[in-house]
Scaffold this motif. Structure first.
Motif, PDB file in Angstrom:
ATOM      1  N   LEU B  89       0.818  -1.217   0.000  1.00  0.00           N
ATOM      2  CA  LEU B  89       0.000   0.000   0.000  1.00  0.00           C
ATOM      3  C   LEU B  89       0.851   1.267   0.000  1.00  0.00           C
ATOM      4  O   LEU B  89       0.310   2.369   0.054  1.00  0.00           O
ATOM      5  CB  LEU B  89      -0.956  -0.015   1.191  1.00  0.00           C
ATOM      6  N   ALA B 121      -8.180   1.957  14.977  1.00  0.00           N
ATOM      7  CA  ALA B 121      -7.947   3.336  15.426  1.00  0.00           C
ATOM      8  C   ALA B 121      -7.519   3.346  16.893  1.00  0.00           C
ATOM      9  O   ALA B 121      -6.580   4.061  17.268  1.00  0.00           O
ATOM     10  CB  ALA B 121      -9.204   4.172  15.221  1.00  0.00           C
ATOM     11  N   GLY B 132       1.135  12.060   8.496  1.00  0.00           N
ATOM     12  CA  GLY B 132      -0.294  11.833   8.284  1.00  0.00           C
ATOM     13  C   GLY B 132      -0.603  10.648   7.383  1.00  0.00           C
ATOM     14  O   GLY B 132      -1.416  10.748   6.474  1.00  0.00           O
ATOM     15  N   TYR B 134      -2.188   8.029   8.251  1.00  0.00           N
ATOM     16  CA  TYR B 134      -3.184   7.225   8.977  1.00  0.00           C
ATOM     17  C   TYR B 134      -4.155   6.471   8.056  1.00  0.00           C
ATOM     18  O   TYR B 134      -4.581   5.363   8.368  1.00  0.00           O
ATOM     19  CB  TYR B 134      -3.983   8.107   9.937  1.00  0.00           C
ATOM     20  N   MET B 135      -4.543   7.079   6.918  1.00  0.00           N
ATOM     21  CA  MET B 135      -5.508   6.407   6.049  1.00  0.00           C
ATOM     22  C   MET B 135      -4.916   5.091   5.522  1.00  0.00           C
ATOM     23  O   MET B 135      -5.564   4.052   5.537  1.00  0.00           O
ATOM     24  CB  MET B 135      -5.898   7.282   4.856  1.00  0.00           C
ATOM     25  N   ARG B 136      -3.683   5.179   5.052  1.00  0.00           N
ATOM     26  CA  ARG B 136      -3.054   3.965   4.501  1.00  0.00           C
ATOM     27  C   ARG B 136      -2.687   2.973   5.595  1.00  0.00           C
ATOM     28  O   ARG B 136      -2.681   1.769   5.365  1.00  0.00           O
ATOM     29  CB  ARG B 136      -1.842   4.333   3.648  1.00  0.00           C
ATOM     30  N   ILE B 137      -2.353   3.466   6.778  1.00  0.00           N
ATOM     31  CA  ILE B 137      -2.066   2.539   7.883  1.00  0.00           C
ATOM     32  C   ILE B 137      -3.311   1.695   8.162  1.00  0.00           C
ATOM     33  O   ILE B 137      -3.237   0.475   8.312  1.00  0.00           O
ATOM     34  CB  ILE B 137      -1.626   3.303   9.152  1.00  0.00           C
ATOM     35  N   ARG B 138      -4.462   2.341   8.193  1.00  0.00           N
ATOM     36  CA  ARG B 138      -5.705   1.607   8.474  1.00  0.00           C
ATOM     37  C   ARG B 138      -5.945   0.530   7.413  1.00  0.00           C
ATOM     38  O   ARG B 138      -6.235  -0.619   7.730  1.00  0.00           O
ATOM     39  CB  ARG B 138      -6.878   2.593   8.509  1.00  0.00           C
TER      40      ARG B 138
END
Ligand code: FES
Ligand code: FES
Lengths: 749, 157
Positions: B89, B121, B132, B134-138
């Motif tokens: 990702l 989360a 930032g 966070y979207m891809r980490i999720r």
């Protein structure tokens, strides 16, 4: 005569005292003795080996903006290289090979596009010509594809690697022909970052990971009050800390962005250096700003806002237009100091010996960094060698090279390699902050709701003045503000003003004086200025009953209505601005009714050649009543025009990251000044946005384009805060005129 | 000084530095394992996360004395589908926080093999990412969960 130190042999490999760790950090090693594998290297950017491996150098450093992947992609595309055979290296500083080096102002795509295309096209032409010669066929009858030259008529093919020898005998094309963008196969695709494997396996990539034989570690005590100096040092206790070797006084440089005064404790480990530094007893001369507080700075801004200030730009007659307007909106905005808080703290490694200085570290700007190091060490700049590592974040902090200067002067005093490391407290309390300031805006609107007069008084601390720059203090602080259009004033590149179709426009400036250190913070000046401009527009649209989209389109005008923009290869275009606004409004459903309990907000901005508009959908709980109110961001729709897309994965990552960065700082970011010093010392007080507080979804839409690419590391940042504030106003009726929103009772979650 | 014996990535180490030294600096400066990162030194950011006897732990606030006789795994010793998912990702921007994110994610998946978005989360809340991501980490945690669940899931190397 001193021994000659070859930069080629310096730092090639090293093993730590405890063994086993091999670090190369990109310095070119010595050529192996004996039979050398043949390579083809027509320029400094690319080398082809006989086994088909292609090595490409990224001239500018990567701090997360993806340049180390994107620049080589441009070259590989032009060369028709097979990306799976490409290896990428961080270039060392070398003016002859690479020209000026550094990453800043979202400039790498714009500025290096020609260089990397030419370098790749030259390589392709050499290889295609060599194959044609080998086959004795016309050059026009062969073509290149994915690391091979093909001759369709005979069905023959040659791997690039097999052409190294014949190609190296050919003249290097001086003006090679570029590929047509319609034939691109790599640009525009999603390519993972070239350091991914190293990152997920924890390999040494960053400045703080550098380990050299005999290297010591240093921590520096700096005056807690900005601009203070060392009066006296008692280092007896520090020298008794096990592992501490030496204490070095740093005099500082007359330019405070080069080097601040301090006292360094040199030790065998980072931890011992920290402990030794804590044990130092330093008397400081606190200087003239020791009584400063955030309140005294804000009061100074308020006083200055009531003065006429200096007129920077004027079109028409603003005062009479305001006097005859049907309605005047008169508002005041404030912006606090922000810290950069790169997650990799401040650090750098230097080795000064035999009249040379070798710098290995997280420098954003290698060329200017070398000049700074030369200035503080007294060495000629040609004897300062710089290898930039990967950077654990930049956000503008590493445009300055003070940490390299510190490492250099401490190494010079010690006579061996030294790594200077800052703690988080050092980083947050001794940053070069986004300057604080205020803006007063008076806008006149006629009876039909058209804006007739726009008067902005900018009262902002100047980072140009702080860095002792040439030019007036406002030159760094006006970015993203509004200029009227006249024959004489088009888009003003130097001041980064945006031309809007308003008949009477005036921009005034006043300079607050402070001791606080300032510097560039991601999308400098755009963040604070864009917030004021875009929230005010929303307010005007609401008060006049107009659509926020239509009002903006009217102000943008059209590209044809602007005076010619001179030499700029990517001049500001109102048409492109309008297109991203329409795209965001459409994809974000701005004209439609949001789901029950939710509201939408919109904002747009132009930054460093790129265009962005965003629509947010959020809810506020409770919708009315008392603080704290929780803002949940359900969705952000982001439309972008950055010209031709190089790496789609990198572009979307920067848009998402920029939005999250802008969002977090809008809600939480502020450095408080008290008694001349920065208060917040760690992430408990300088709050950064966390996982749970991020938007639930961020969709990025890109305007298809074959125009020259522009940068995208900053463009998303200034747009999110006004979009959020506009939505909050829709939900609660409250207009936010300052950040952080937390101060007005809003939190994220 | 008392000697401390610990296992790091499967190897036994005897260390004789001051037992008050945080594990982070022993790893980085004494053992040369620089993959574990220094972000804040105060337990706020998670950049220094390692596994101690399998639990995600902040190395910057853990004195060496407390690691005596225990097994530490750092990012250099991690072999887990999270690494493949992170690469697939293209999660990293600057990448500096990601060693800590990966160690936390691996420990989260060990406890909760198929976490909901809320559980992701909550589980990742202690790890800051300044860039930032966070979207891809999720997304990557979800992907790692499915990689781990599919038979013959590859281990990143
Ligand atoms: S460095 Fe340990 S939590 Fe930040
Ligand atoms: S990727 Fe840069 S801090 Fe997370």
């Amino acid at each position: 005569m001193s021994a000659v130190v070859s930069r080629r042999t310096f730092l090639r490999t090293s093993v730590t005292a405890t063994g086993g760790l091999l670090l190369s950090f990109g310095w070119d090693g010595p050529a192996p003795l004996g039979a050398q594998p043949a390579t083809l290297q027509p320029n400094g950017f690319v080398r082809l080996a006989a086994d088909g491996t292609v090595t490409i150098w990224s001239k500018n450093p990567d701090m997360g903006q993806g340049v180390k992947t994107a620049l080589p992609m441009i070259l590989a595309e032009e060369m028709d290289a097979d990306w799976s055979r490409v290896q990428v290296r961080d270039a060392e500083l070398d003016r002859a090979k690479f020209g000026g080096q550094g990453s800043g102002g979202s400039g790498s795509m714009r500025e290096e596009w020609d260089l990397y295309r030419n370098a790749g096209a030259a390589m392709r032409e050499l290889l295609a010509g060599a194959a044609a010669e080998t086959w004795q066929v016309p050059r026009a009858s062969v073509r290149t594809e994915r690391g091979r030259v093909l001759h369709a008529a005979s069905g023959r093919a040659l791997e690039y690697g097999a052409l190294v020898m014949p190609a190296s005998r050919r003249p290097i094309p001086q003006a090679p022909v570029w590929k047509d963008p319609s034939s691109f196969t790599l640009l525009g695709t999603r390519v993972p970052g070239v350091d991914t494997d190293g990152i997920v396996h924890g390999r040494p990539l960053y400045g703080i990971d550098v380990r050299l034989p005999g290297m010591r570690y240093a921590a520096i005590a700096r005056c807690p009050v900005f601009n203070g100096r060392v009066a006296s040092v008692d280092d007896a206790a520090a020298l008794r800390v096990p592992g501490v070797r030496q204490v070095v006084r740093i005099p500082g440089h007359e330019n405070p962005t080069f080097l601040m005064p301090g006292v360094a404790v040199v030790a065998d480990s980072t931890w011992a250096a920290f402990k030794g530094r804590d044990a130092l007893r330093v008397q400081w001369e606190e200087g003239a700003f020791a009584a400063e507080t955030s309140e005294t700075i804000a009061a100074q801004c308020a006083t200055l806002a009531a003065t006429p200030g200096t007129t920077v730009r004027a079109v028409g007659d603003v005062e009479s237009a305001l006097a005859s307007a049907a309605r005047v909106i008169d508002v005041h905005y404030e912006a606090p100091f922000l810290a950069h808080a790169t997650l990799e703290p401040h650090n750098c490694t230097a080795d000064v010996r035999d009249g040379h200085c070798f710098i290995t570290g997280p420098l954003q700007m290698q060329t200017s960094g070398a000049r700074v190091v030369a200035a503080v060490t007294g060495l000629p700049v040609e004897r300062v060698h710089v290898q930039a590592t990967r950077l654990g974040g930049g956000f503008g902090r590493r445009l300055l090279s003070d940490y390299a200067a510190e490492a250099a002067v401490v190494s010079q005093a010690v006579g061996g390699p030294v790594q200077v490391v800052g703690t988080r407290e050092d980083d947050l309390r001794h940053d070069y902050y986004r300057p604080a300031g205020a803006r007063r805006l008076r806008v006149g609107v006629d009876a039909a709701g058209h804006i007739t007069a726009w008067d902005c008084h900018l009262v902002n601390i100047s980072r140009n003045a702080y860095r002792r720059g040439d030019g007036p203090p406002w030159s760094t602080e006006t970015y993203g503000l509004v200029a009227g259009v006249s024959a004489a004033i088009g888009p003003d590149l130097e001041l980064d003003l945006v031309p809007w179709q308003i008949p009477h426009v005036r921009l005034r400036y006043s300079e607050p004086r402070t001791g606080v250190a300032t510097g560039a913070w991601r999308a400098p000046a755009h963040v604070a200025n864009g917030f004021a401009v875009e929230t005010l527009l929303d307010e005007i649209a609401q008060t006049t009953g107009r659509s926020p989209v239509d009002l903006r389109l009217e102000l943008y005008g059209t590209t044809r209505a602007l005076p010619a923009a001179g030499e700029d290869p990517t001049p500001y275009s109102p048409d492109r601005m309008a297109a991203v606004l329409r795209l965001a409004a459409e994809r974000g459903g701005f004209a439609q009714r949001p789901p029950e309990g939710r509201v939408r907000g919109l904002a747009a901005h132009y930054t460093f050649g790129s265009y962005c508009a965003q629509v947010v959908e959020l809810s506020v709980t409770p919708a009315a009543g008392t603080a704290p109110r929780r803002v949940t961001v359900h969705a952000v729709t982001c439309a972008l025009d950055c010209g031709l897309v190089v790496n789609r994965s990198g572009l979307e990552a920067q848009a998402q990251g920029g939005i999250i960065d802008g969002l977090g700082h809008a809600f939480f970011g502020a450095i408080t000044i008290d008694r001349g010093r920065a208060v917040e010392g760690n992430f408990d007080r300088y709050r950064l946005i966390r996982h749970r507080e991020a938007p639930r979804a961020i969709d990025v839409h890109v305007v298809p384009s074959t125009l020259r690419p522009t940068g995208f590391g900053e463009i998303a940042v200034p747009v999110i805060a006004p979009a959020i504030a506009n939505a909050i106003a829709a939900a609660t009726g409250q207009r936010l005129r300052r950040t952080p929103f937390l101060r007005d009772g809003y939190t994220l979650g | 000084m008392p000697e401390i014996v610990m296992q790091v990535n499967g190897r036994r180490h005897t260390v004789d530095v001051d037992p008050e030294t945080p594990l982070l600096w022993v790893l980085r400066d004494a053992l040369g394992l620089v993959g574990t990162k220094f972000g804040c030194g105060g337990g706020f950011c998670g950049a220094c996360t390692v596994h101690v006897d399998g639990a995600a732990t902040r190395a910057c606030t853990l004195p060496l004395a407390r690691v005596n006789g225990r097994a530490v795994v750092t990012i250099e010793g991690l072999a887990h589908p999270v690494q493949q998912a992170w690469a697939d990702l293209d999660v990293a921007q600057c990448g500096y926080c990601q060693a800590g994110q990966l160690m936390t994610a691996a420990a989260l998946l060990a406890r909760t093999p198929s976490p909901t978005d809320d559980e992701i989360a909550a589980g990742m809340h202690g790890n800051l990412c300044r860039c930032g991501t966070y979207m891809r980490i999720r997304e990557a945690v979800r992907r790692a969960a499915s990689l781990a669940a599919s038979p013959g899931a590859g281990v990143a190397r």
